[in-house]
Design a protein around this motif. Structure first.
Motif, PDB file in Angstrom:
ATOM      1  N   GLU A 256     -38.112 -42.917  -2.839  1.00 56.23           N
ATOM      2  CA  GLU A 256     -39.046 -41.980  -3.472  1.00 56.23           C
ATOM      3  C   GLU A 256     -39.019 -40.609  -2.806  1.00 56.23           C
ATOM      4  OE1 GLU A 256     -40.614 -42.462  -6.289  1.00 56.23           O
ATOM      5  OE2 GLU A 256     -39.815 -44.504  -6.434  1.00 56.23           O
ATOM      6  N   PHE A 257     -38.620 -40.548  -1.541  1.00 56.63           N
ATOM      7  CA  PHE A 257     -38.538 -39.272  -0.838  1.00 56.63           C
ATOM      8  C   PHE A 257     -37.214 -38.548  -1.081  1.00 56.63           C
ATOM      9  CE2 PHE A 257     -41.958 -41.339   1.348  1.00 56.63           C
ATOM     10  CZ  PHE A 257     -42.785 -40.321   1.790  1.00 56.63           C
ATOM     11  N   VAL A 258     -36.169 -39.298  -1.390  1.00 61.34           N
ATOM     12  CA  VAL A 258     -34.834 -38.685  -1.468  1.00 61.34           C
ATOM     13  C   VAL A 258     -34.262 -38.661  -2.878  1.00 61.34           C
ATOM     14  CG1 VAL A 258     -34.350 -39.362   0.911  1.00 61.34           C
ATOM     15  CG2 VAL A 258     -33.602 -40.849  -0.962  1.00 61.34           C
ATOM     16  N   LYS A 259     -34.913 -39.292  -3.838  1.00 58.87           N
ATOM     17  CA  LYS A 259     -34.358 -39.340  -5.190  1.00 58.87           C
ATOM     18  C   LYS A 259     -34.265 -37.931  -5.784  1.00 58.87           C
ATOM     19  CE  LYS A 259     -38.686 -40.173  -7.699  1.00 58.87           C
ATOM     20  NZ  LYS A 259     -39.437 -41.146  -8.510  1.00 58.87           N
ATOM     21  N   ASP A 260     -33.431 -37.799  -6.761  1.00 59.09           N
ATOM     22  CA  ASP A 260     -33.197 -36.501  -7.417  1.00 59.09           C
ATOM     23  C   ASP A 260     -32.773 -35.448  -6.403  1.00 59.09           C
ATOM     24  OD1 ASP A 260     -34.014 -37.616  -9.880  1.00 59.09           O
ATOM     25  OD2 ASP A 260     -36.111 -37.170  -9.433  1.00 59.09           O
TER      26      ASP A 260
ATOM     27  N   ILE B 263     -45.981 -38.141  -4.520  1.00 61.28           N
ATOM     28  CA  ILE B 263     -45.122 -39.328  -4.506  1.00 61.28           C
ATOM     29  C   ILE B 263     -45.853 -40.516  -5.115  1.00 61.28           C
ATOM     30  CG2 ILE B 263     -44.114 -41.058  -2.948  1.00 61.28           C
ATOM     31  CD1 ILE B 263     -43.033 -38.759  -1.285  1.00 61.28           C
ATOM     32  N   VAL B 264     -47.101 -40.719  -4.721  1.00 62.05           N
ATOM     33  CA  VAL B 264     -47.869 -41.847  -5.266  1.00 62.05           C
ATOM     34  C   VAL B 264     -48.067 -41.681  -6.766  1.00 62.05           C
ATOM     35  CG1 VAL B 264     -50.089 -43.030  -5.231  1.00 62.05           C
ATOM     36  CG2 VAL B 264     -49.027 -42.341  -3.086  1.00 62.05           C
TER      37      VAL B 264
ATOM     38  N   LYS C 144     -35.661 -33.657  -4.377  1.00 64.84           N
ATOM     39  CA  LYS C 144     -36.349 -32.579  -5.095  1.00 64.84           C
ATOM     40  C   LYS C 144     -37.781 -32.369  -4.619  1.00 64.84           C
ATOM     41  CE  LYS C 144     -37.520 -31.173  -9.827  1.00 64.84           C
ATOM     42  NZ  LYS C 144     -37.445 -31.561 -11.272  1.00 64.84           N
ATOM     43  N   ILE C 145     -38.437 -33.443  -4.191  1.00 60.86           N
ATOM     44  CA  ILE C 145     -39.841 -33.339  -3.800  1.00 60.86           C
ATOM     45  C   ILE C 145     -40.017 -32.778  -2.388  1.00 60.86           C
ATOM     46  CG2 ILE C 145     -40.191 -35.629  -2.734  1.00 60.86           C
ATOM     47  CD1 ILE C 145     -42.766 -35.735  -4.587  1.00 60.86           C
TER      48      ILE C 145
ATOM     49  N   ALA D   6     -55.014 -39.897  -3.665  1.00 61.41           N
ATOM     50  CA  ALA D   6     -54.180 -41.004  -3.185  1.00 61.41           C
ATOM     51  C   ALA D   6     -53.144 -40.488  -2.195  1.00 61.41           C
ATOM     52  CB  ALA D   6     -53.495 -41.693  -4.355  1.00 61.41           C
ATOM     53  N   THR D   7     -53.030 -41.175  -1.060  1.00 62.38           N
ATOM     54  CA  THR D   7     -52.043 -40.811  -0.053  1.00 62.38           C
ATOM     55  C   THR D   7     -51.481 -42.091   0.555  1.00 62.38           C
ATOM     56  OG1 THR D   7     -51.610 -39.345   1.816  1.00 62.38           O
ATOM     57  CG2 THR D   7     -53.683 -40.587   1.880  1.00 62.38           C
ATOM     58  N   MET D   8     -50.656 -41.969   1.587  1.00 60.78           N
ATOM     59  CA  MET D   8     -49.966 -43.119   2.137  1.00 60.78           C
ATOM     60  C   MET D   8     -50.076 -43.161   3.653  1.00 60.78           C
ATOM     61  SD  MET D   8     -46.404 -42.837  -0.046  1.00 60.78           S
ATOM     62  CE  MET D   8     -45.674 -44.267   0.783  1.00 60.78           C
TER      63      MET D   8
END
Length: 273
Positions: free
Chosen positions: A213-217, A135-136, A220-221, A174-176
């Motif tokens: 960023e978690f739910v877009k597309d 995601i990052v 997909k991620i 890199a993480t969050m």
């Protein structure tokens, strides 16, 4: 494949077969499992049957000291096992439904690992995970520059302040550190002369942006784990975000009884730039 068990890649992490967690105590196998969690972030151990609360705790101690900050449900099989359910008589309800998050962001060092075992499997109700490094790294350059300036303040307003993006303490990737439902504010440029709290509008926009960023597309991620009998999951809590699906809260009459046991391992390294 390792010398001790087989690994099959899944969308996020690996499926493990050939090891019996109820009896496994060889140090070389434990060391290999710890290495594989660091590399793959999620290990799904299949065909484990029902693992007792005591054994769940013993497995957890392979990874460090347990951190039991949660409510103690009367039916929990051990004081360090968090018991969640879709029936309040059987476990704590509503858990995991506050938004995408890691566990323990309110701690000076968030939990290092989370270990899950579904002891009563409903007909529907997934646990959904997402890889934080991807995601990052997938952020647009301007968005990443903005997020690099942000720090999160947990729901405990006198609690610690953590950078939104930071290097993972083991891998350096890199993480969050975040909890979309339990962050009371973000801080710009913490520790510098430019430090300030986000405005209400900024806070709402940033929270929406992170969620996006978690739910877009179409998400997909995401990796949506459909629980099977005997599943036991070990996850690197600092490397994956997660959320329970809405179906996890459906009543017993519709999906059957859901009972999940979870332990969390005390973090040892506070997030830092």
């Amino acid at each position: 494949m390792t010398n001790y068990y087989s690994l099959t890649p899944i969308k996020l992490g690996c499926e493990v077969r050939g090891v019996d967690l109820k009896t496994e105590n060889r140090q070389e196998v434990i060391d290999q499992i710890k290495k594989d969690v660091a590399v793959h972030r999620i290990l799904v151990f299949r065909d484990q049957g029902v693992i007792s609360g005591q054994r769940h705790v013993e497995i957890s101690r392979w990874f460090g000291e347990l951190e039991s900050t949660f409510y103690k449900h009367p039916k929990s099989p051990h004081p360090d096992v968090f018991r969640v359910s879709n029936d309040r008589r059987e476990g704590c309800t509503g858990v995991g439904r506050t938004g995408w998050h890691i566990d323990g962001s309110f701690q000076p060092a968030p939990f290092a690992y989370s270990l899950y075992h579904m002891v009563s499997i409903p007909r529907t109700g997934d646990t959904v995970f997402a890889p934080l490094n991807e995601i990052v790294e997938g952020l647009a350059p301007a968005k990443r520059r903005e997020w690099e300036r942000l720090w999160m303040l947990s729901d405990r307003r006198t609690g610690p302040v953590h950078p939104l993006i930071y290097p993972h303490p083991i891998t350096g990737k890199a993480t969050m550190c975040f909890h979309l439902g339990m962050t009371c504010n973000y801080i710009w440029d913490y520790g510098t002369p430019q430090e300030r709290m986000t405005t209400e509008d900024e806070f709402e926009r940033i929270t929406r942006d992170i969620h996006h960023e978690f739910v877009k597309d179409g998400g997909k991620i995401q990796y949506s784990h459909k629980w099977q009998e005997g599943d036991f999951i070990i996850s690197d809590n600092l490397a994956v975000g997660h959320e329970a699906t809405p179906d996890t809260q459906l009543p017993v009459e519709i999906v059957g009884l859901r009972v999940l046991h979870r332990t969390t391992i005390k973090g040892t390294t506070p997030p830092a730039k």
